[in-house]
Each structure stands twice: as C-alpha cells, then as structure tokens.
Scaffold this motif. Structure first.
Motif, PDB file in Angstrom:
ATOM      1  N   THR A  29      -2.704  -5.129  -6.918  1.00  0.00           N
ATOM      2  CA  THR A  29      -3.467  -3.878  -6.890  1.00  0.00           C
ATOM      3  C   THR A  29      -4.453  -3.894  -8.050  1.00  0.00           C
ATOM      4  O   THR A  29      -4.342  -4.715  -8.966  1.00  0.00           O
ATOM      5  CB  THR A  29      -2.567  -2.632  -6.962  1.00  0.00           C
ATOM      6  OG1 THR A  29      -3.354  -1.482  -6.666  1.00  0.00           O
ATOM      7  CG2 THR A  29      -1.951  -2.462  -8.340  1.00  0.00           C
ATOM      8  N   VAL A  39       1.950   5.986  -8.637  1.00  0.00           N
ATOM      9  CA  VAL A  39       2.888   5.035  -8.047  1.00  0.00           C
ATOM     10  C   VAL A  39       4.164   5.795  -7.705  1.00  0.00           C
ATOM     11  O   VAL A  39       4.750   6.451  -8.566  1.00  0.00           O
ATOM     12  CB  VAL A  39       3.221   3.893  -9.038  1.00  0.00           C
ATOM     13  CG1 VAL A  39       4.181   2.894  -8.400  1.00  0.00           C
ATOM     14  CG2 VAL A  39       1.951   3.203  -9.514  1.00  0.00           C
ATOM     15  N   ARG A 212      -5.900   7.233  -5.928  1.00  0.00           N
ATOM     16  CA  ARG A 212      -5.141   6.395  -4.990  1.00  0.00           C
ATOM     17  C   ARG A 212      -3.656   6.600  -5.192  1.00  0.00           C
ATOM     18  O   ARG A 212      -3.202   7.008  -6.262  1.00  0.00           O
ATOM     19  CB  ARG A 212      -5.500   4.924  -5.206  1.00  0.00           C
ATOM     20  CG  ARG A 212      -6.780   4.550  -4.474  1.00  0.00           C
ATOM     21  CD  ARG A 212      -7.188   3.101  -4.682  1.00  0.00           C
ATOM     22  NE  ARG A 212      -6.083   2.219  -4.956  1.00  0.00           N
ATOM     23  CZ  ARG A 212      -6.005   1.505  -6.062  1.00  0.00           C
ATOM     24  NH1 ARG A 212      -6.933   1.568  -6.993  1.00  0.00           N
ATOM     25  NH2 ARG A 212      -5.003   0.701  -6.222  1.00  0.00           N
ATOM     26  N   ILE A 214       0.056   4.538  -4.599  1.00  0.00           N
ATOM     27  CA  ILE A 214       0.745   3.299  -4.241  1.00  0.00           C
ATOM     28  C   ILE A 214       2.174   3.661  -3.905  1.00  0.00           C
ATOM     29  O   ILE A 214       2.811   4.417  -4.644  1.00  0.00           O
ATOM     30  CB  ILE A 214       0.718   2.311  -5.437  1.00  0.00           C
ATOM     31  CG1 ILE A 214      -0.691   1.741  -5.614  1.00  0.00           C
ATOM     32  CG2 ILE A 214       1.738   1.199  -5.253  1.00  0.00           C
ATOM     33  CD1 ILE A 214      -0.829   0.867  -6.850  1.00  0.00           C
ATOM     34  N   ILE A 221       4.710  -3.619  -2.850  1.00  0.00           N
ATOM     35  CA  ILE A 221       3.778  -2.515  -2.624  1.00  0.00           C
ATOM     36  C   ILE A 221       3.558  -2.411  -1.124  1.00  0.00           C
ATOM     37  O   ILE A 221       2.985  -3.312  -0.515  1.00  0.00           O
ATOM     38  CB  ILE A 221       2.445  -2.776  -3.365  1.00  0.00           C
ATOM     39  CG1 ILE A 221       2.691  -2.752  -4.874  1.00  0.00           C
ATOM     40  CG2 ILE A 221       1.400  -1.741  -2.950  1.00  0.00           C
ATOM     41  CD1 ILE A 221       1.457  -3.011  -5.717  1.00  0.00           C
ATOM     42  N   ASP A 224      -1.002   1.124  -0.297  1.00  0.00           N
ATOM     43  CA  ASP A 224      -1.943   1.226  -1.410  1.00  0.00           C
ATOM     44  C   ASP A 224      -3.207   1.786  -0.806  1.00  0.00           C
ATOM     45  O   ASP A 224      -4.003   1.062  -0.204  1.00  0.00           O
ATOM     46  CB  ASP A 224      -2.186  -0.153  -2.040  1.00  0.00           C
ATOM     47  CG  ASP A 224      -3.079  -0.056  -3.281  1.00  0.00           C
ATOM     48  OD1 ASP A 224      -3.659   1.030  -3.523  1.00  0.00           O
ATOM     49  OD2 ASP A 224      -3.186  -1.066  -3.995  1.00  0.00           O
TER      50      ASP A 224
END
Ligand SMILES: Nc1ncnc2c1ncn2[C@@H]1O[C@H](COP(=O)(O)OP(=O)(O)O)[C@@H](O)[C@H]1O
Ligand SMILES: [Mg+2]
Lengths: 249, 255
Positions: A29, A39, A212, A214, A221, A224
């Motif tokens: 990422t 995240v 964003r 994740i 991941i 994403d």
C-alpha cells in the motif's frame, strides 16, 4: 530526495513471520503526503504489526518499505533518525511515568533533535496548549485521565515536527466518554494536512477525515480503497461482516 | 547477667571486650559495604545485560547468574580463599597468599590480613551480584514493553531508552527487593568468619569463649545486627519516598 508525487510511505509486498507463523502476507500500500489512511480489521489480523514495520519497530523478512525516500529494512539506514520524524501514538499512551508532562514533551526534542531545553519547553508547551492541557504541565502522567494522557502523547509526537503520524488504536483503551476529546485532536490534525496512518475501529473518524480505508484479515490487506468505496460497497464478504459487526455496537 | 564484662580488658589488642565488639562491627560494616558496592555494580550490569536483545550479552548474564546463585555461599567462600590461589598461575597465587597479607596492616585490632578481607568481600559481593541481577532483570521486565517502543519511536537509541526510560523506572521498582538484598548481605557477612575474618559474629563468639558470658556476648551482637538492619530499612524507605512517582502505582506483572 523525494519528488512531491512519490508516496510518503510505500509498502511493497511486505511479509513477516514469527517462526513458522506468517503474520503479514504480501502487504502492499502507499500513503501519499497529506493523506489519511485508516487501517481496520479483526483483532489479531496484523494491524499493529503492519504499522510498526513502517518505523522499523518490527523487522520484516520480505518486501520493501520506503519512508520519505529511505528504505526501512536496509541495514545501513539510521533508524533512530528516521523514527525521529515519524510520530507514533500507542494504544496504552506510553507516556514516561517518572517524568512530568513537560519533561515528556521535551525529552525527544532535547535528546534526539538537540534542541535547547528552553526552545524545547516553549515548543512543548505550545502543543500542550493546543491539546487543551496547559494547566497540567507540571503534573505526572499517573495524575491524568486516559484521555488527557493520550492527548499529551499526541502533543509529544508532534513536538518532534513529524512528517507523518502513525496511530495504533489510540482510543481503544479509553473510557467511552473520553474517546471524542482524542478524536477531535486527530480530526484537527488530519484537516491541517498531516499524513496519517491510523489503526482504529472508529468508523465515525474514518467517515469524517479518511481518504482511504484498508481492511486487513489474517495478515493480508484484503481491501484498500477510497472511503466512499469502502462504506458504499465494501467488496469482500469479510469486510462487510466486519463492518456490520462494529457498526452495530 | 553481667554486662560489666565488656569493660574488662581483653587478652589481646590492647582493648576491652567492648573494643573487640566494636572491631567486629567495623569489619562487618566494611565487608558488607564493599561487597554491596560490587554487588550493585556487577548485579546492575548483569541484570541489564539479560534484558538486552544482544544474544551474547544475555548468554554471559545467564551463565553468571546460574553459577553464582546456585553454589552455596559457604562453598564459594572456601573456593575463593583456599582454591583460587592454587588454580591461578603460581606467581599470582603466591602473591595473594604471601605479599597481599603483608601489603598493609589492617587497623581496628584486626587479627586477619588484607587477603582474608579481600577474599571475603569479593566472594560476598559477586555472590550477591547474582541475586541483585535477578531483581534488576525482573524489575526491567515488569515494565510494559510499550515503554521501550515509545522511546525508540521518538528516535532515542536503545542505550538512550535504557538511560532515560527503562532504568529510572526499574530503579524505583527494585528498591524494595534491594532493601532485602542489602539486609541479607549484612547477615551473610558472618560467613566471612569461616575464612578468618573476625567480624561481629566471630568477635562475640570469641568473647563468649574467653569470658563464658555467652548470653551477654550474643545478645550484644543480636542487638547490634538489629540496629544495623533497622537503620538500613529506614534509610531505604526514605529513599523510596524521595523518588516516588506521583500517581504511579506499580503494576504486578506487566505486558
Ligand atoms: N511477538 C510475537 N510472537 C508471536 N506472535 C505474535 C507476536 N506478536 C504478535 N503476534 C501474533 O501476530 C498476529 C498479529 O498481531 P497484531 O499485529 O498485534 O494484530 P492486531 O493489531 O491486528 O490485533 C496475532 O495473531 C498475534 O498473536
Ligand atoms: Mg493491535
């Protein structure tokens, strides 16, 4: 060294093992300058491990991590120097209990950046004021509430003039009534354009300021994508299950 | 009971039995204090070494602790005094046994030489160091691991983290167990009598043998030991209060 287009944090196929157990699998990422990336993912999915590889607190065995043009995994990299301009905020605050709040705010500036005690104190107190805690400057961490300690911890990280900030579940050790005072500070930071990588389950925060999101599961991941994509039609079934679980709490 | 016996002249040293007792106190304090200096320095280093991420440092620390902690103190006393001069190169062994004793005459009517004193201090100091090391290690390990990470994350080097973060907290945590090690060193200093150091216990035994006032001799020694240990306890409590961290309650265990 870095052109404005290149990412501030660039993870390329990072893998990590504890013995035979693979904690991270091919994590890739990028976080651009000024970008806020949230995240999330179930407990044990590797979020803390991932975020700690970014400033070299956790070594990794495969892949590459470039932070501000510097390779974290390179044995020749001056890790203390790299870390000195990446702020990090922990779940358990980790203020130094034997130092006053002011000393907590100045130790890094003096010992790492070589600032004078006066200059460091001035800068530290300005940040303490900013998080609304100037009245506590002579107290010790154990005399503050969790929410206050976490705000001091954020001020301490900012005192090093970081180019990016890492947060590892900064509100999950807090009593519910203290969560917002910490999130407010983080929202302000995001709005000012700080580059941030934030492990959190506070989806309100994600909706408000994340660029964003994740989603991690079992060390990988799996999502994403932009915030709108994530909250609109989170693609993987795991992410949908996870979302519906935490949004109903 | 006849406490006046202490005012009678003793058969040697040109002093009263009280003088003998005083001499015993001096040598008990001397052996204990020097041994404590060695114990806290060596023990501090060994304890810290066992918490570092450096494999060979940890290994040295572990070997040290296992050897010194698991051999009885009395056996170590004999090893230092009787065996070491024999296993060292001959010249060095002879120097220890013959030249060191004559290097200087010990004051306070000591009826032993610098060699007995040195052996006793080294033995007691290095033995206690292994116990101190374990206290230091568990003190450091009881601190949350996140503290080290927080120090490293702001750019401190590992030695700086030890210096500014880990050790100041570990120091506070180990004061109570250190107090008990410190008291133990006074009590253990009596084993030095087995290699001829006439410290407090040895002197009271000697007084009792010459005067047959066993009760008085050992009561006096007991009282003196109690005074010493109470003094140490109070001093350490005062130190504990002085360095107490406001609002900090030591967690049991840690993360
Ligand atoms: N030092 C370690 N040794 C072995 N396994 C570990 C260690 N640290 C973490 N793990 C394991 O790695 C996985 C990921 O942990 P972590 O990154 O803390 O997850 P998260 O932050 O998403 O809850 C978990 O299964 C955890 O048990
Ligand atoms: Mg975690």
């Amino acid at each position: 060294m870095t052109d404005p287009q290149s990412p501030m944090i660039d993870l390329r196929a990072v893998s990590k093992w504890y013995g035979a157990f693979q904690v991270l699998t091919d994590c890739t990422t990028r976080v651009k300058k000024g970008e806020v990336v949230v995240v999330c993912g179930p407990s044990g999915s590797g979020k803390s491990t991932l975020i700690k590889t970014v400033n070299g607190l956790e070594p990794f065995q495969k892949g590459e991590i470039i932070v501000n043009g510097v390779s974290v995994g390179d044995a020749k990299t001056d890790l203390p120097k790299l870390r000195s301009h990446i702020g990090m905020v922990f779940q358990n605050f980790e203020l130094f209990p034997h130092m006053s709040i002011t000393d907590n705010l100045t130790i890094g500036q003096v010992k790492v950046l070589g600032r004078s005690k006066d200059e460091a104190t001035q800068r530290g107190l300005k940040l303490l004021d900013r998080v609304g805690l100037i009245a506590q400057k002579d107290k010790y961490p154990g005399q503050l509430s969790g929410g206050q300690q976490q705000r001091v911890a954020i001020a301490r990280a900012l005192s090093m003039d970081p180019i990016a900030m890492l947060f590892d579940e900064p509100t999950s050790a807090l009593d519910p009534e203290m969560i917002n005072e910490v999130l407010d500070v983080m929202v302000d930071l995001a709005k000012e354009g700080m580059t941030m990588m934030v492990v959190t389950h506070e989806m309100g925060f994600a909706r408000k300021v994340a660029h964003r999101v994740i989603f991690m599961d079992r060390g990988a991941i799996v999502e994403d994508c932009t915030k709108d994509e994530f909250f609109g039609t989170a693609r993987s079934e795991r992410a949908q299950q996870f979302l519906s679980k935490i949004l109903h709490h | 009971m006849d406490w006046k016996v202490f005012l009678e002249m003793a058969p040697s040293g040109g002093m009263t039995y009280l003088g003998w007792l005083g001499s015993g106190v001096v040598w008990t304090l001397t052996v204990s204090s020097f041994a404590w200096i060695i114990a806290s320095l060596v023990g501090g280093f060994v304890g810290v070494a066992r918490t570092t991420p450096v494999p060979w440092l940890r290994a040295i620390g572990t070997v040290y602790v296992e050897i010194f902690r698991n051999v009885p103190l009395l056996v170590q006393m004999f090893l230092w005094y009787f065996v070491m001069p024999e296993v060292l190169p001959k010249a060095l062994g002879d120097w220890l046994k013959q030249d060191l004793p004559n290097a200087l005459t010990l004051p306070f009517a000591a009826q032993f030489s610098l060699w007995e004193l040195t052996a006793a201090i080294l033995c007691l100091g290095l033995y206690t160091a292994s116990r101190v090391a374990e206290q230091v290690r568990s003190g450091i390990e009881s601190l949350p691991r996140g503290q080290t990470n927080a120090g490293l994350a702001m750019g401190l080097t590992l030695p700086q983290v030890y210096r500014h973060v880990t050790l100041p907290m570990a120091f506070r945590i180990v004061i109570p167990p250190m107090t008990s090690e410190f008291l133990t060193i006074f009590k253990n200093s009596s084993t030095a009598l087995t290699i001829g150091v006439l410290e407090l216990t040895a002197q009271s035994r000697q007084i009792s043998e010459y005067t047959f006032k066993t009760f008085e001799a050992f009561t006096a020694a007991t009282l003196i030991y109690i005074v010493i240990t109470l003094t140490v306890t109070f001093a350490m409590r005062a130190l504990e209060r002085r360095v107490a961290v406001p609002g900090f309650i030591a967690q049991a265990g840690g993360h």
